[in-house]
Write an enzyme that holds these catalytic residues in place. Sequence first.
Site, PDB file in Angstrom:
ATOM      1  N   ASP A 197       0.953   9.203   5.748  1.00  0.00           N
ATOM      2  CA  ASP A 197       1.400   7.886   5.284  1.00  0.00           C
ATOM      3  C   ASP A 197       1.794   7.962   3.800  1.00  0.00           C
ATOM      4  O   ASP A 197       2.857   7.496   3.405  1.00  0.00           O
ATOM      5  CB  ASP A 197       0.263   6.869   5.505  1.00  0.00           C
ATOM      6  CG  ASP A 197       0.615   5.474   5.023  1.00  0.00           C
ATOM      7  OD1 ASP A 197       1.260   4.736   5.778  1.00  0.00           O
ATOM      8  OD2 ASP A 197       0.254   5.140   3.879  1.00  0.00           O
ATOM      9  N   GLY A 223       2.692  -2.153   0.199  1.00  0.00           N
ATOM     10  CA  GLY A 223       2.543  -3.585   0.489  1.00  0.00           C
ATOM     11  C   GLY A 223       2.844  -4.516  -0.673  1.00  0.00           C
ATOM     12  O   GLY A 223       3.995  -4.695  -1.068  1.00  0.00           O
ATOM     13  N   GLU A 271      -2.935   1.883  10.110  1.00  0.00           N
ATOM     14  CA  GLU A 271      -1.828   1.913  11.064  1.00  0.00           C
ATOM     15  C   GLU A 271      -2.418   1.839  12.467  1.00  0.00           C
ATOM     16  O   GLU A 271      -3.605   2.132  12.662  1.00  0.00           O
ATOM     17  CB  GLU A 271      -1.051   3.234  10.914  1.00  0.00           C
ATOM     18  CG  GLU A 271      -0.491   3.475   9.521  1.00  0.00           C
ATOM     19  CD  GLU A 271       0.581   2.464   9.123  1.00  0.00           C
ATOM     20  OE1 GLU A 271       1.538   2.274   9.870  1.00  0.00           O
ATOM     21  OE2 GLU A 271       0.429   1.842   8.051  1.00  0.00           O
ATOM     22  N   LYS A 285       5.624   7.678   1.810  1.00  0.00           N
ATOM     23  CA  LYS A 285       5.835   6.762   0.681  1.00  0.00           C
ATOM     24  C   LYS A 285       6.275   7.535  -0.563  1.00  0.00           C
ATOM     25  O   LYS A 285       7.171   7.114  -1.291  1.00  0.00           O
ATOM     26  CB  LYS A 285       4.541   5.991   0.387  1.00  0.00           C
ATOM     27  CG  LYS A 285       4.178   4.999   1.487  1.00  0.00           C
ATOM     28  CD  LYS A 285       2.772   4.456   1.314  1.00  0.00           C
ATOM     29  CE  LYS A 285       2.411   3.450   2.385  1.00  0.00           C
ATOM     30  NZ  LYS A 285       0.997   3.092   2.426  1.00  0.00           N
ATOM     31  N   GLY A 310      -6.803  -4.965   9.531  1.00  0.00           N
ATOM     32  CA  GLY A 310      -5.345  -4.787   9.633  1.00  0.00           C
ATOM     33  C   GLY A 310      -4.776  -3.881   8.558  1.00  0.00           C
ATOM     34  O   GLY A 310      -3.583  -3.907   8.280  1.00  0.00           O
ATOM     35  N   VAL A 355       6.457   0.665   1.195  1.00  0.00           N
ATOM     36  CA  VAL A 355       5.645   1.390   0.205  1.00  0.00           C
ATOM     37  C   VAL A 355       4.694   0.430  -0.510  1.00  0.00           C
ATOM     38  O   VAL A 355       5.130  -0.473  -1.229  1.00  0.00           O
ATOM     39  CB  VAL A 355       6.552   2.100  -0.830  1.00  0.00           C
ATOM     40  CG1 VAL A 355       5.715   2.800  -1.893  1.00  0.00           C
ATOM     41  CG2 VAL A 355       7.474   3.101  -0.152  1.00  0.00           C
ATOM     42  N   GLU A 397      11.223  -2.530   0.727  1.00  0.00           N
ATOM     43  CA  GLU A 397      10.116  -2.736  -0.219  1.00  0.00           C
ATOM     44  C   GLU A 397       8.759  -2.667   0.489  1.00  0.00           C
ATOM     45  O   GLU A 397       7.785  -2.110  -0.031  1.00  0.00           O
ATOM     46  CB  GLU A 397      10.279  -4.108  -0.897  1.00  0.00           C
ATOM     47  CG  GLU A 397       9.245  -4.440  -1.941  1.00  0.00           C
ATOM     48  CD  GLU A 397       9.355  -3.546  -3.152  1.00  0.00           C
ATOM     49  OE1 GLU A 397      10.303  -3.708  -3.925  1.00  0.00           O
ATOM     50  OE2 GLU A 397       8.492  -2.667  -3.326  1.00  0.00           O
TER      51      GLU A 397
END
Length: 427
Positions: free
Chosen positions: A202, A135, A191, A206, A188, A133, A130
């Site tokens: 990215d 957050g 990546e 996903k 944060g 993809v 989970e």
Amino acid sequence: MRKLNIAIVGLGNIGSYLFNYLKENKKILTEKNNCLPVVKYVSAKNKSKKRSLRINKNQWLKNYLEATKLNDVDLIIELIGGAEGPAKKLVFNALRNKKHVVTANKALIARYGDELSKIAEKNKVNLEFEASVCGGVPIIRLLKEGLIANKISKIYGIFNGTSNYILSSMDKENKSFNEVLFNAKKLGYAESNPSADLNGDDVSSKLKILSSLCFNSLLNDKIYVEGIKRIEKTDIDNANKLGFKIKLLGYAEKLNNKIYQRVHPTLIKKDSYVAGIDGVLNAVIVDGKPIGQSTIQGEGAGPAATTSALISDISSILRGNIKFPFSLSSMKRKKLKFENINERFFSAYFRFEVLDKPGVLSSITNVFSKNKTSIKRLIQNPNKNKKISSVIIITHDSKDKYLNKILKEISKKNYLKRKPKLIRIDD
Ligand code: HSE
């Protein structure tokens, strides 16, 4: 009371947040899941790095791969990242040795998810991803459980927090690309190597995972990918004047029985739902039957949002039941054909920086008509001092291959002062 022994491998900002969360919320998680989560072991590349965590000496593993062999480990949480190297070794070995796995690693799942899910199914353990993809947006569980009734024809949206944060800050705060990227790293969101956030990779990982879940298919590499690196403030301003926002969008869609996967910056109408999703927020829109359209949004990156997704996966394992990682057995997932977008129709935004002299405009429009593309709007902004002019063109629908041919042909003209821009418009 049943208990589940956990090893957390990777103690960066996400691993550390998760470690503390599990410590502070042990009681409520146990009550809700009827099983006690015990963080038995941890491992990190740099053990001596300063962390605000209280880790007992006997919790440290000597080597991260030990987690896959120890009898008192039931679940391994992989937070190393990257499709190859240690993360790959850890997850393959863990599943082969019948350990459950929870991972936030989209690159690994997008590349090896089919192989990994076969091993998990054979060994009757869970592989949950989970957190890989979007957050804090629980889209995987939504597709696998809440929306299980639906035949899905399209999934699209904003799947990268960093690029959305960059594009909306460039738009609203007038900040430069690099300045905003620096902030995204500090918060944060990005990546450790932010190139995957900026070049579309990215989102591509996903989207591959999501489209596989939506269409009950094996993972498919046929995907058009373009990132945000070449978007300039001028394009954002032009889009605004024309009634659009620029967003990095991912789409997996079934159109006339053809399936396309694509990731690219997109001009989307200012008054649309997606245009209003700013900052680190992600949004996912699903079209399906019988539900119609369903939408979910939330923070897509950062340790807090990612921990929310990890805890959802951990809880699912605490509650028991072996589930198919991609919703249905690997034997039943289909090998579907995904199409190249060359033949798909789009309307598009072009920007040409050209010499301001007679004949240029007619040369440009000539290239458009030669390539079967009809012009809907044309705006010319002359810059008298530099004797150059910015020509902005919005087209009617045309095949993607013609739009690209136009770009290529005009790129060769000697009146062109800078590399031209092509941005597709959402239909
Ligand atoms: N770097 C990713 C993003 C993190 O910005 O969305 C979540 O996958």
